[in-house]
Scaffold this active site. Structure first.
Site, mmCIF file in Angstrom:
data_model
loop_
_atom_site.group_PDB
_atom_site.id
_atom_site.type_symbol
_atom_site.label_atom_id
_atom_site.label_comp_id
_atom_site.label_asym_id
_atom_site.label_seq_id
_atom_site.Cartn_x
_atom_site.Cartn_y
_atom_site.Cartn_z
ATOM 1 N N ARG A 76 -10.458 -2.644 4.987
ATOM 2 C CA ARG A 76 -10.045 -2.409 6.385
ATOM 3 C C ARG A 76 -9.450 -1.284 6.818
ATOM 4 O O ARG A 76 -8.454 -0.785 5.930
ATOM 5 C CB ARG A 76 -9.225 -3.827 6.889
ATOM 6 C CG ARG A 76 -9.772 -5.039 6.769
ATOM 7 C CD ARG A 76 -8.956 -6.091 7.038
ATOM 8 N NE ARG A 76 -7.946 -6.653 5.668
ATOM 9 C CZ ARG A 76 -7.127 -7.736 6.205
ATOM 10 N NH1 ARG A 76 -7.088 -8.393 7.091
ATOM 11 N NH2 ARG A 76 -6.348 -7.937 4.993
ATOM 12 N N LYS A 126 2.925 10.458 -0.227
ATOM 13 C CA LYS A 126 2.118 11.188 0.734
ATOM 14 C C LYS A 126 2.637 12.084 1.614
ATOM 15 O O LYS A 126 2.320 12.149 2.669
ATOM 16 C CB LYS A 126 1.107 9.826 1.554
ATOM 17 C CG LYS A 126 0.390 9.091 0.472
ATOM 18 C CD LYS A 126 -0.623 8.230 1.353
ATOM 19 C CE LYS A 126 -1.917 8.877 1.797
ATOM 20 N NZ LYS A 126 -3.098 7.918 2.017
ATOM 21 N N LYS A 172 1.891 2.200 -5.084
ATOM 22 C CA LYS A 172 2.696 1.704 -6.170
ATOM 23 C C LYS A 172 2.158 1.908 -7.559
ATOM 24 O O LYS A 172 2.530 2.422 -8.659
ATOM 25 C CB LYS A 172 3.194 0.355 -6.156
ATOM 26 C CG LYS A 172 4.042 0.218 -5.065
ATOM 27 C CD LYS A 172 4.577 -1.461 -4.951
ATOM 28 C CE LYS A 172 3.470 -2.115 -4.323
ATOM 29 N NZ LYS A 172 3.055 -2.109 -3.141
ATOM 30 N N GLY A 201 -4.321 -4.101 -4.493
ATOM 31 C CA GLY A 201 -5.379 -3.212 -4.956
ATOM 32 C C GLY A 201 -4.794 -1.955 -5.321
ATOM 33 O O GLY A 201 -4.166 -1.456 -4.470
ATOM 34 N N HIS A 202 -5.004 -1.376 -6.518
ATOM 35 C CA HIS A 202 -4.391 -0.170 -6.768
ATOM 36 C C HIS A 202 -5.531 0.639 -7.277
ATOM 37 O O HIS A 202 -6.568 0.405 -7.882
ATOM 38 C CB HIS A 202 -3.591 -0.356 -8.114
ATOM 39 C CG HIS A 202 -2.339 -1.108 -7.830
ATOM 40 N ND1 HIS A 202 -1.467 -1.054 -6.662
ATOM 41 C CD2 HIS A 202 -1.728 -1.637 -8.480
ATOM 42 C CE1 HIS A 202 -0.673 -1.706 -6.701
ATOM 43 N NE2 HIS A 202 -0.410 -2.313 -7.925
ATOM 44 N N ASP A 233 0.730 -1.131 0.090
ATOM 45 C CA ASP A 233 0.071 -0.132 -0.075
ATOM 46 C C ASP A 233 0.797 1.358 -0.013
ATOM 47 O O ASP A 233 0.389 2.167 0.599
ATOM 48 C CB ASP A 233 -0.836 0.171 1.269
ATOM 49 C CG ASP A 233 -2.028 -1.267 1.389
ATOM 50 O OD1 ASP A 233 -2.204 -1.671 0.327
ATOM 51 O OD2 ASP A 233 -1.992 -1.740 2.540
ATOM 52 N N VAL A 277 2.484 14.448 -3.563
ATOM 53 C CA VAL A 277 2.005 15.664 -2.603
ATOM 54 C C VAL A 277 0.243 15.532 -2.927
ATOM 55 O O VAL A 277 -0.222 16.578 -2.549
ATOM 56 C CB VAL A 277 2.462 16.962 -2.875
ATOM 57 C CG1 VAL A 277 3.979 16.694 -2.346
ATOM 58 C CG2 VAL A 277 2.432 17.247 -4.230
ATOM 59 N N GLN A 311 2.173 -5.916 -3.121
ATOM 60 C CA GLN A 311 2.530 -5.977 -1.660
ATOM 61 C C GLN A 311 3.798 -5.555 -1.403
ATOM 62 O O GLN A 311 3.963 -4.223 -2.013
ATOM 63 C CB GLN A 311 2.591 -7.494 -1.114
ATOM 64 C CG GLN A 311 1.144 -8.051 -1.079
ATOM 65 C CD GLN A 311 0.774 -8.770 -2.460
ATOM 66 O OE1 GLN A 311 1.536 -9.327 -3.082
ATOM 67 N NE2 GLN A 311 -0.564 -8.571 -2.842
ATOM 68 N N THR A 347 -8.832 -3.593 -1.209
ATOM 69 C CA THR A 347 -9.257 -4.825 -1.465
ATOM 70 C C THR A 347 -10.201 -5.138 -0.407
ATOM 71 O O THR A 347 -11.258 -5.716 -0.793
ATOM 72 C CB THR A 347 -8.180 -6.051 -1.532
ATOM 73 O OG1 THR A 347 -7.431 -5.473 -2.610
ATOM 74 C CG2 THR A 347 -8.671 -7.070 -1.792
HETATM 75 P P1 IMP Z 1 -2.705 -12.691 1.874
HETATM 76 O O1 IMP Z 1 -1.830 -12.298 0.873
HETATM 77 O O2 IMP Z 1 -3.987 -12.695 1.401
HETATM 78 O O3 IMP Z 1 -2.308 -14.181 1.893
HETATM 79 O O4 IMP Z 1 -2.306 -12.004 3.303
HETATM 80 C C1 IMP Z 1 -1.147 -12.081 3.893
HETATM 81 C C2 IMP Z 1 -0.862 -10.891 4.728
HETATM 82 O O5 IMP Z 1 -0.538 -9.870 3.553
HETATM 83 C C3 IMP Z 1 -1.980 -9.990 5.255
HETATM 84 O O6 IMP Z 1 -1.512 -9.399 6.376
HETATM 85 C C4 IMP Z 1 -2.585 -9.179 4.312
HETATM 86 O O7 IMP Z 1 -3.276 -8.051 4.831
HETATM 87 C C5 IMP Z 1 -1.254 -8.563 3.474
HETATM 88 N N1 IMP Z 1 -1.442 -8.262 2.176
HETATM 89 C C6 IMP Z 1 -1.843 -9.042 1.120
HETATM 90 N N2 IMP Z 1 -1.876 -8.014 0.300
HETATM 91 C C7 IMP Z 1 -1.632 -6.944 0.400
HETATM 92 C C8 IMP Z 1 -1.581 -5.621 -0.043
HETATM 93 O O8 IMP Z 1 -1.843 -5.467 -1.404
HETATM 94 N N3 IMP Z 1 -1.360 -4.485 0.561
HETATM 95 C C9 IMP Z 1 -1.279 -4.607 1.818
HETATM 96 N N4 IMP Z 1 -1.133 -5.730 2.574
HETATM 97 C C10 IMP Z 1 -1.459 -6.839 1.961
#
Ligand code: IMP
Length: 430
Positions: free
Chosen positions: A308, A336, A16, A40-41, A13, A419, A225, A305
């Protein structure tokens, strides 16, 4: 621009998608190399906002070809929905432009059901996964029983494989997790229909990328990620199941190491994390509210995604230096910075302390951060709104000092600062 790799330097997050959008203006190909629809972008162009989970955000530009690499796990339903919504917005997603690796693995509803059942069974020890089936799909890949996209090119054999995959997973779901079984026949039929639609997009993307590089084209490899969620180098076990670090780009696209020219790390001007796991510089209260935002804007700190709210904290220089090392970062993009406006004092974690002893590096990587307490340096904040600033010299003195401190702590230059959420709201810093 031969091969440029862009990775997240934190827990994902980092913005990117936005950076890929910016770099794509000069790229001929944008290739995603890891993860699936856990990512998610959000990309904002004028009044249009696009939410993408699988297709690189470079697709928004007319020029670059887009690639989904073999290091990915692909939910075909998400991919087809994304293609349909881009097409509806007038964006070209023809097979001449969008290529999906034959060696990428499929995510099925059985993987999703298993991911969710496993999280429930973990109880308080849960990882906080996105529930998208990522872990189980990579588990099947490593166990050599996964479904690769190339299998979709032989429909009868694929339908049979799909049905037996669902039946096998049903046994685990029912006996181990007391979960409901899935309908193997229905799903195998549904996936046969996806196979028909996706077949024209499936090819050997490694060959395509190697050709592009040989022709002198610019390829941007985009990681999903972030470094601290890397299966090997992250805060294990609170990680994802792929390799979001820069070497993952080479394995996840089928390219040799000598192709790499730049390795860019994206980092926020502060720190965020979604899901469970260690976070030494996490804050709560008023500062957290300031950093997170209220959720009223799409760029506030709520998951793209899952929706949360993200955990937030001060920038962690120890973890940033670690990201520089394991990725071989050559430069940073800081996102940011504008969010910090209005805070009286800023903090940066410059070292950790454990049993009275200072650590500027992690003795055993970041898996167990519980013995450490952050050592902070305080810097003056600034009150000015940064959203209209476009040159480094026009930033308030305190913001310039903050950037310089990050460059000294990380040992690499900051090339770009964002910014604001709009495409034009960037400061080219060197
Ligand atoms: P998973 O990839 O769904 O198995 O989740 C494993 C961990 O990676 C969890 O803590 C998720 O919240 C985190 N995670 C997975 N994808 C993302 C992302 O795109 N951004 C931030 N955290 C992510």
């Amino acid at each position: 621009m031969p091969l440029t790799i862009l990775v997240g330097a934190q827990w994902g997050d980092e913005g990117k998608g936005r950076i890929v959008d910016w770099l794509s203006a000069q790229a001929d190909v944008v290739a995603r190399f890891n993860g699936g629809d856990n990512a998610g972008h959000t990309v904002t162009v004028g009044s249009q906002t696009f939410k993408l989970h699988l297709i690189p955000s470079g697709v928004i530009h007319p020029r670059p070809a887009c690639v989904l690499g073999n290091g990915m796990v692909i939910n075909p339903e998400t991919l087809l929905n994304e293609m349909a919504s881009l097409k509806a917005a007038g964006i070209n997603v023809s097979p001449a432009r969008l290529r999906v690796s034959h060696a990428a693995h499929l995510i099925t509803p059985a993987h999703r059901a298993l991911d969710q059942a496993q999280e429930r069974a973990r109880g308080l020890g849960k990882i906080g996964t996105t529930g998208r089936g990522i872990g189980p799909a990579y588990t099947d890949k490593a166990s050599r029983r996964g479904l690769r996209l190339e299998e979709m090119l032989d429909p009868p054999a694929f339908a049979a494989r799909m049905a037996s995959h669902i039946r096998e997973t049903n046994m685990v779901l029912q006996s181990l997790y007391a979960a409901d079984p899935l309908d193997a026949d229905k799903l195998s039929e549904e996936y046969a229909a996806y196979a028909e639609k996706l077949a024209p997009y499936i090819s050997d993307v490694s060959a395509f990328l190697a050709r592009a590089l040989s022709e002198g084209k610019g390829v941007l490899a985009e990681g999903a990620q972030g470094t601290l969620l890397d299966l090997d180098h992250g805060t294990y076990p609170f990680v994802t199941s792929s390799s979001p670090t820069a070497p993952g780009a080479l394995v996840g696209l089928g390219l040799g190491i000598l192709r790499v020219e730049r390795v860019i790390g994206a980092t926020k001007a502060f720190q965020t994390r979604v899901g469970e796991g260690p976070f030494p510089t996490e804050v709560s209260g008023a500062v957290a509210g300031h950093l997170r935002g209220t959720g009223a804007n799409p760029w506030d700190e709520f998951g793209t995604t899952t929706g949360r709210p993200r955990r937030v904290g001060w920038l962690d220089g120890v973890l940033l230096r670690y990201a520089v090392r394991v990725n071989g970062l050559t430069e940073l993009i800081l996102t940011k910075l504008d969010v910090l406006s209005g805070l009286e004092t800023l903090r940066i974690c410059t070292a950790y302390r454990s049993a009275g002893k200072p650590y500027t590096d992690l003795p055993l990587g970041p898996a167990d951060l519980s013995p450490f307490e952050p050592v902070y340096e305080e810097l003056p904040g600034w009150q000015e709104d940064l959203s209209a600033v476009r040159r480094r010299q026009d930033l308030p003195a305190a913001a310039r000092r903050y950037l310089e401190r990050i460059e000294t702590l990380s040992g690499i230059p900051i090339r770009l600062v964002t910014v604001g959420a709009e495409r034009s709201q960037v400061v080219e810093t060197s």
